[in-house]
Design a protein around this motif. Structure first.
Motif, PDB file in Angstrom:
ATOM      1  N   VAL A 117       0.849  -1.194   0.000  1.00 35.82           N
ATOM      2  CA  VAL A 117       0.000   0.000   0.000  1.00 35.82           C
ATOM      3  C   VAL A 117       0.885   1.245   0.000  1.00 35.82           C
ATOM      4  CG1 VAL A 117      -1.931   1.158   1.144  1.00 35.82           C
ATOM      5  CG2 VAL A 117      -1.666  -1.324   1.351  1.00 35.82           C
ATOM      6  N   PHE A 118       1.961   1.194   0.805  1.00 34.44           N
ATOM      7  CA  PHE A 118       2.923   2.292   0.885  1.00 34.44           C
ATOM      8  C   PHE A 118       4.328   1.748   0.659  1.00 34.44           C
ATOM      9  CE2 PHE A 118      -0.603   3.884   3.409  1.00 34.44           C
ATOM     10  CZ  PHE A 118      -0.691   5.217   3.018  1.00 34.44           C
ATOM     11  N   ARG A 119       5.136   2.564  -0.016  1.00 30.38           N
ATOM     12  CA  ARG A 119       6.561   2.259  -0.182  1.00 30.38           C
ATOM     13  C   ARG A 119       7.332   3.456   0.369  1.00 30.38           C
ATOM     14  NH1 ARG A 119      10.016  -0.228  -5.085  1.00 30.38           N
ATOM     15  NH2 ARG A 119      11.963   0.923  -4.793  1.00 30.38           N
ATOM     16  N   VAL A 120       8.066   3.243   1.472  1.00 35.37           N
ATOM     17  CA  VAL A 120       8.841   4.300   2.130  1.00 35.37           C
ATOM     18  C   VAL A 120      10.291   4.152   1.709  1.00 35.37           C
ATOM     19  CG1 VAL A 120       9.528   5.299   4.335  1.00 35.37           C
ATOM     20  CG2 VAL A 120       7.232   4.328   4.069  1.00 35.37           C
ATOM     21  N   GLU A 121      10.874   5.246   1.186  1.00 37.86           N
ATOM     22  CA  GLU A 121      12.225   5.186   0.647  1.00 37.86           C
ATOM     23  C   GLU A 121      13.110   6.262   1.256  1.00 37.86           C
ATOM     24  OE1 GLU A 121      11.698   5.895  -3.496  1.00 37.86           O
ATOM     25  OE2 GLU A 121      10.869   3.896  -3.910  1.00 37.86           O
ATOM     26  N   ASN A 122      14.409   5.960   1.317  1.00 40.71           N
ATOM     27  CA  ASN A 122      15.451   6.959   1.584  1.00 40.71           C
ATOM     28  C   ASN A 122      15.198   7.785   2.845  1.00 40.71           C
ATOM     29  OD1 ASN A 122      16.749   6.198  -0.860  1.00 40.71           O
ATOM     30  ND2 ASN A 122      15.284   7.458  -2.002  1.00 40.71           N
ATOM     31  N   GLY A 123      14.855   7.087   3.927  1.00 43.27           N
ATOM     32  CA  GLY A 123      14.687   7.762   5.209  1.00 43.27           C
ATOM     33  C   GLY A 123      13.380   8.508   5.361  1.00 43.27           C
ATOM     34  N   GLY A 124      12.403   8.232   4.524  1.00 46.54           N
ATOM     35  CA  GLY A 124      11.106   8.898   4.622  1.00 46.54           C
ATOM     36  C   GLY A 124      10.352   8.519   5.884  1.00 46.54           C
ATOM     37  N   THR A 125       9.302   9.295   6.185  1.00 48.91           N
ATOM     38  CA  THR A 125       8.459   9.048   7.361  1.00 48.91           C
ATOM     39  C   THR A 125       7.005   8.920   6.930  1.00 48.91           C
ATOM     40  OG1 THR A 125       9.929  10.236   8.879  1.00 48.91           O
ATOM     41  CG2 THR A 125       7.635   9.988   9.557  1.00 48.91           C
ATOM     42  N   LEU A 126       6.374   7.851   7.367  1.00 52.02           N
ATOM     43  CA  LEU A 126       4.945   7.628   7.150  1.00 52.02           C
ATOM     44  C   LEU A 126       4.264   7.665   8.500  1.00 52.02           C
ATOM     45  CD1 LEU A 126       2.516   6.744   5.346  1.00 52.02           C
ATOM     46  CD2 LEU A 126       3.200   4.371   5.851  1.00 52.02           C
ATOM     47  N   ARG A 127       3.225   8.495   8.633  1.00 55.15           N
ATOM     48  CA  ARG A 127       2.564   8.590   9.936  1.00 55.15           C
ATOM     49  C   ARG A 127       1.058   8.800   9.773  1.00 55.15           C
ATOM     50  NH1 ARG A 127       5.299  14.319  11.135  1.00 55.15           N
ATOM     51  NH2 ARG A 127       6.812  12.988  12.197  1.00 55.15           N
ATOM     52  N   ASN A 128       0.341   8.449  10.831  1.00 52.93           N
ATOM     53  CA  ASN A 128      -1.093   8.729  10.959  1.00 52.93           C
ATOM     54  C   ASN A 128      -1.899   8.093   9.834  1.00 52.93           C
ATOM     55  OD1 ASN A 128      -0.450  10.304  13.231  1.00 52.93           O
ATOM     56  ND2 ASN A 128      -0.129  12.110  11.952  1.00 52.93           N
ATOM     57  N   VAL A 129      -1.817   6.747   9.771  1.00 50.25           N
ATOM     58  CA  VAL A 129      -2.456   5.976   8.709  1.00 50.25           C
ATOM     59  C   VAL A 129      -3.167   4.772   9.324  1.00 50.25           C
ATOM     60  CG1 VAL A 129      -1.925   4.373   6.822  1.00 50.25           C
ATOM     61  CG2 VAL A 129      -0.942   6.671   6.816  1.00 50.25           C
ATOM     62  N   ILE A 130      -4.341   4.445   8.777  1.00 48.99           N
ATOM     63  CA  ILE A 130      -5.025   3.184   9.062  1.00 48.99           C
ATOM     64  C   ILE A 130      -5.099   2.412   7.751  1.00 48.99           C
ATOM     65  CG2 ILE A 130      -7.146   2.082   9.860  1.00 48.99           C
ATOM     66  CD1 ILE A 130      -7.733   4.690  11.420  1.00 48.99           C
ATOM     67  N   ILE A 131      -4.609   1.189   7.716  1.00 47.95           N
ATOM     68  CA  ILE A 131      -4.715   0.335   6.530  1.00 47.95           C
ATOM     69  C   ILE A 131      -5.923  -0.572   6.726  1.00 47.95           C
ATOM     70  CG2 ILE A 131      -3.596  -1.451   5.152  1.00 47.95           C
ATOM     71  CD1 ILE A 131      -0.933  -0.174   5.799  1.00 47.95           C
ATOM     72  N   GLY A 132      -6.840  -0.542   5.749  1.00 48.00           N
ATOM     73  CA  GLY A 132      -8.144  -1.196   5.890  1.00 48.00           C
ATOM     74  C   GLY A 132      -8.094  -2.710   5.842  1.00 48.00           C
ATOM     75  N   THR A 133      -9.271  -3.318   5.629  1.00 49.03           N
ATOM     76  CA  THR A 133      -9.406  -4.763   5.798  1.00 49.03           C
ATOM     77  C   THR A 133      -8.699  -5.572   4.719  1.00 49.03           C
ATOM     78  OG1 THR A 133     -11.554  -4.608   4.688  1.00 49.03           O
ATOM     79  CG2 THR A 133     -11.556  -4.607   7.089  1.00 49.03           C
ATOM     80  N   ASN A 134      -8.430  -4.988   3.554  1.00 44.31           N
ATOM     81  CA  ASN A 134      -7.545  -5.628   2.580  1.00 44.31           C
ATOM     82  C   ASN A 134      -6.164  -5.025   2.775  1.00 44.31           C
ATOM     83  OD1 ASN A 134      -6.056  -6.557   0.430  1.00 44.31           O
ATOM     84  ND2 ASN A 134      -7.255  -5.494  -1.139  1.00 44.31           N
ATOM     85  N   GLY A 135      -5.292  -5.750   3.458  1.00 43.34           N
ATOM     86  CA  GLY A 135      -3.981  -5.194   3.780  1.00 43.34           C
ATOM     87  C   GLY A 135      -2.985  -5.267   2.648  1.00 43.34           C
ATOM     88  N   ALA A 136      -3.335  -5.971   1.532  1.00 44.26           N
ATOM     89  CA  ALA A 136      -2.388  -6.198   0.433  1.00 44.26           C
ATOM     90  C   ALA A 136      -1.039  -6.630   1.031  1.00 44.26           C
ATOM     91  CB  ALA A 136      -2.269  -4.956  -0.440  1.00 44.26           C
ATOM     92  N   ASP A 137       0.068  -6.020   0.619  1.00 41.33           N
ATOM     93  CA  ASP A 137       1.354  -6.386   1.225  1.00 41.33           C
ATOM     94  C   ASP A 137       1.875  -5.283   2.134  1.00 41.33           C
ATOM     95  OD1 ASP A 137       3.108  -8.548   1.566  1.00 41.33           O
ATOM     96  OD2 ASP A 137       4.631  -7.590   0.323  1.00 41.33           O
ATOM     97  N   GLY A 138       0.961  -4.526   2.716  1.00 38.89           N
ATOM     98  CA  GLY A 138       1.304  -3.603   3.785  1.00 38.89           C
ATOM     99  C   GLY A 138       2.230  -2.481   3.365  1.00 38.89           C
ATOM    100  N   ILE A 139       3.364  -2.385   4.054  1.00 40.64           N
ATOM    101  CA  ILE A 139       4.331  -1.308   3.851  1.00 40.64           C
ATOM    102  C   ILE A 139       5.691  -1.922   3.532  1.00 40.64           C
ATOM    103  CG2 ILE A 139       5.514   0.637   4.950  1.00 40.64           C
ATOM    104  CD1 ILE A 139       3.043   0.885   6.794  1.00 40.64           C
ATOM    105  N   HIS A 140       6.351  -1.405   2.490  1.00 42.06           N
ATOM    106  CA  HIS A 140       7.721  -1.805   2.167  1.00 42.06           C
ATOM    107  C   HIS A 140       8.657  -0.636   2.455  1.00 42.06           C
ATOM    108  CE1 HIS A 140       6.560  -5.168  -0.953  1.00 42.06           C
ATOM    109  NE2 HIS A 140       6.076  -5.394   0.258  1.00 42.06           N
ATOM    110  N   ILE A 141       9.847  -0.945   2.978  1.00 39.90           N
ATOM    111  CA  ILE A 141      10.827   0.097   3.295  1.00 39.90           C
ATOM    112  C   ILE A 141      12.128  -0.186   2.560  1.00 39.90           C
ATOM    113  CG2 ILE A 141      12.165   1.212   5.122  1.00 39.90           C
ATOM    114  CD1 ILE A 141       9.909   0.797   7.008  1.00 39.90           C
ATOM    115  N   TYR A 142      12.599   0.838   1.836  1.00 43.62           N
ATOM    116  CA  TYR A 142      13.843   0.771   1.073  1.00 43.62           C
ATOM    117  C   TYR A 142      14.778   1.878   1.567  1.00 43.62           C
ATOM    118  CZ  TYR A 142      11.428  -2.159  -2.414  1.00 43.62           C
ATOM    119  OH  TYR A 142      10.745  -3.162  -3.049  1.00 43.62           O
ATOM    120  N   GLY A 143      15.953   1.499   2.051  1.00 44.16           N
ATOM    121  CA  GLY A 143      16.935   2.497   2.439  1.00 44.16           C
ATOM    122  C   GLY A 143      16.613   3.225   3.729  1.00 44.16           C
ATOM    123  N   GLY A 144      15.927   2.563   4.635  1.00 42.66           N
ATOM    124  CA  GLY A 144      15.624   3.141   5.940  1.00 42.66           C
ATOM    125  C   GLY A 144      14.388   4.015   5.937  1.00 42.66           C
ATOM    126  N   GLY A 145      13.812   4.194   7.138  1.00 40.45           N
ATOM    127  CA  GLY A 145      12.631   5.033   7.258  1.00 40.45           C
ATOM    128  C   GLY A 145      11.995   4.909   8.622  1.00 40.45           C
TER     129      GLY A 145
END
Length: 393
Positions: free
Chosen positions: A240-268
């Motif tokens: 649903v989200f791809r966080v890259e290069n030290g990014g910040t993801l905040r204040n999120v609700i992932i619904g009942t279809n979680g797909a593959d959630g969150i991927h992190i590349y290069g820290g975050g």
């Protein structure tokens, strides 16, 4: 009607009547809140001195009349305020997420008056005196009523109402005003899990990329379509989200279809996020980097909550995780090094256990946490895997 001062003054008068030669003392005048302190125009966080919680617009509402209360600071824009000098000794204070002004509700000049947000009109009930009292502490006084902004009735809990009362200088009427930028230290969160209550929904048909910087979801629920996956056990689903290069993801609700959630590349960093129904994995570290997860919670995972596919230093704080195969798994058969620290978490109903690796160079530590039906804590040839102050619940 009794007020917070009635019992105090009554006790003084009784003592005076018992001493005939001493006249009854007169109440002292209220203290002066102090001189107007210099504060530059900008975006700020208002942290109450008594409760250590942030002033916010409840539920991140953008409606006129939405209430203002306190809550543990989580970085949401509904907890940040744009302050502007009006040039007359007063300031406007506007909610960053809505652009609406902090407003004395219904022009109420009495003690206990509510404060809400309303369209910026520049009226006297939307003008505020901000007084520096030293050590980064301020009082905030209504230009309309002369009453002080306070957390009502000494309420230290999340949801405590912010209102107005005659100034008396107690901690409930004092505020630490901190610049709201990414370089400023974030006030420490209190408690476990996410504080988000859904403020609306977003349909996601392609992965949202956070490449550095900050993505603030405003506590909305993000619902993936079948284009990302079905939330089942398939390994080919998209995040649903791809966080890259030290990014910040905040204040999120992932619904009942979680797909593959969150991927992190290069820290975050991921903070204040809830997975309603994890499906396969909640979060996967895909490339090397330092990762911090703070105030997160997740439920109903077929396999792992956290999957680690690259060398990383991983810190997890203040989490709630229930009904998974495992809490964390280093990619099977790999020997690279991961260092995992998990603190202040509730972990329950793991089908296999908490930490699993095939690497003899990796480390894991679980501290200040609670377990229930969580299985074996350390699975595999960890170089070091330990617990400290861990109990059952």
């Amino acid at each position: 009607m009794l007020t917070r001062y009635s019992v105090f003054f009554a006790s003084i008068l009784l003592a005076a009547s018992a001493m005939a030669i001493t006249p009854a003392p007169q109440p002292e005048p209220e203290p002066d809140p102090g001189p107007v302190g210099p504060i530059a125009n900008g975006r700020y966080i208002f942290i109450n001195q008594y409760s250590n919680r942030a002033m916010e617009v409840v539920n991140a509402s953008t409606n006129n009349g939405a209430n203002v209360a306190q809550y543990t600071y989580n970085g949401g824009s509904h907890q940040q305020w744009d302050v502007a000098d009006l040039g007359n000794g007063y300031y406007s204070i506007q909610a960053a997420h809505s652009g609406k002004s902090l407003d004395v509700w219904e022009w109420n000049a009495e003690d206990g008056a509510d404060v809400r947000q309303w369209d910026a009109l520049g009226a006297e009930n939307q003008q505020w005196q901000i007084n520096a009292l030293g050590n980064g502490v301020y009082s905030v006084i209504s230009g309309f009523s002369g009453k002080a902004l306070e957390v009502f009735n000494f309420n230290g809990a999340n949801g405590g109402n912010v209102s107005l009362w005659s100034y008396w200088g107690g901690d409930t009427q004092l505020w630490r005003i901190q610049v709201a930028d990414d370089s400023s230290p974030t006030p420490a969160p209190v408690g476990k899990g996410s504080s988000c209550q859904s403020t609306g929904s977003v349909t996601v048909s392609s992965t949202i990329v956070v490449n550095g910087g900050v993505y603030d979801g405003g506590c909305r629920t993000f619902n993936p379509t079948s284009a990302l996956g079905d939330g089942g056990q398939s390994e080919g689903q998209k995040p649903v989200f791809r966080v890259e290069n030290g990014g910040t993801l905040r204040n999120v609700i992932i619904g009942t279809n979680g797909a593959d959630g969150i991927h992190i590349y290069g820290g975050g960093t991921v903070e204040n996020v809830r997975w309603t129904d994890v499906g396969e994995d909640a979060l996967t570290v895909k490339e090397q980097g330092n990762v911090t997860l703070r105030n997160i919670e997740g439920y109903k995972g077929y396999d792992k909550f956290l999957q680690i596919n690259a060398p990383t230093n991983l810190t997890v704080e203040n989490c709630i995780v229930d009904d998974m195969g495992k809490f964390l798994r280093q990619n099977g058969g790999t020997t690279f090094t991961i260092n995992v620290t998990v603190d202040n978490c509730d972990i329950s109903n793991m089908k296999e256990g908490v930490f699993r690796t095939d690497s003899s160079s990796s480390t894991a530590k679980l501290s200040n946490s609670r377990l229930r039906n969580a299985g074996q804590v350390c699975i595999g040839p960890w170089r070091s895997c330990s617990t400290q102050n861990v109990s059952n619940f």
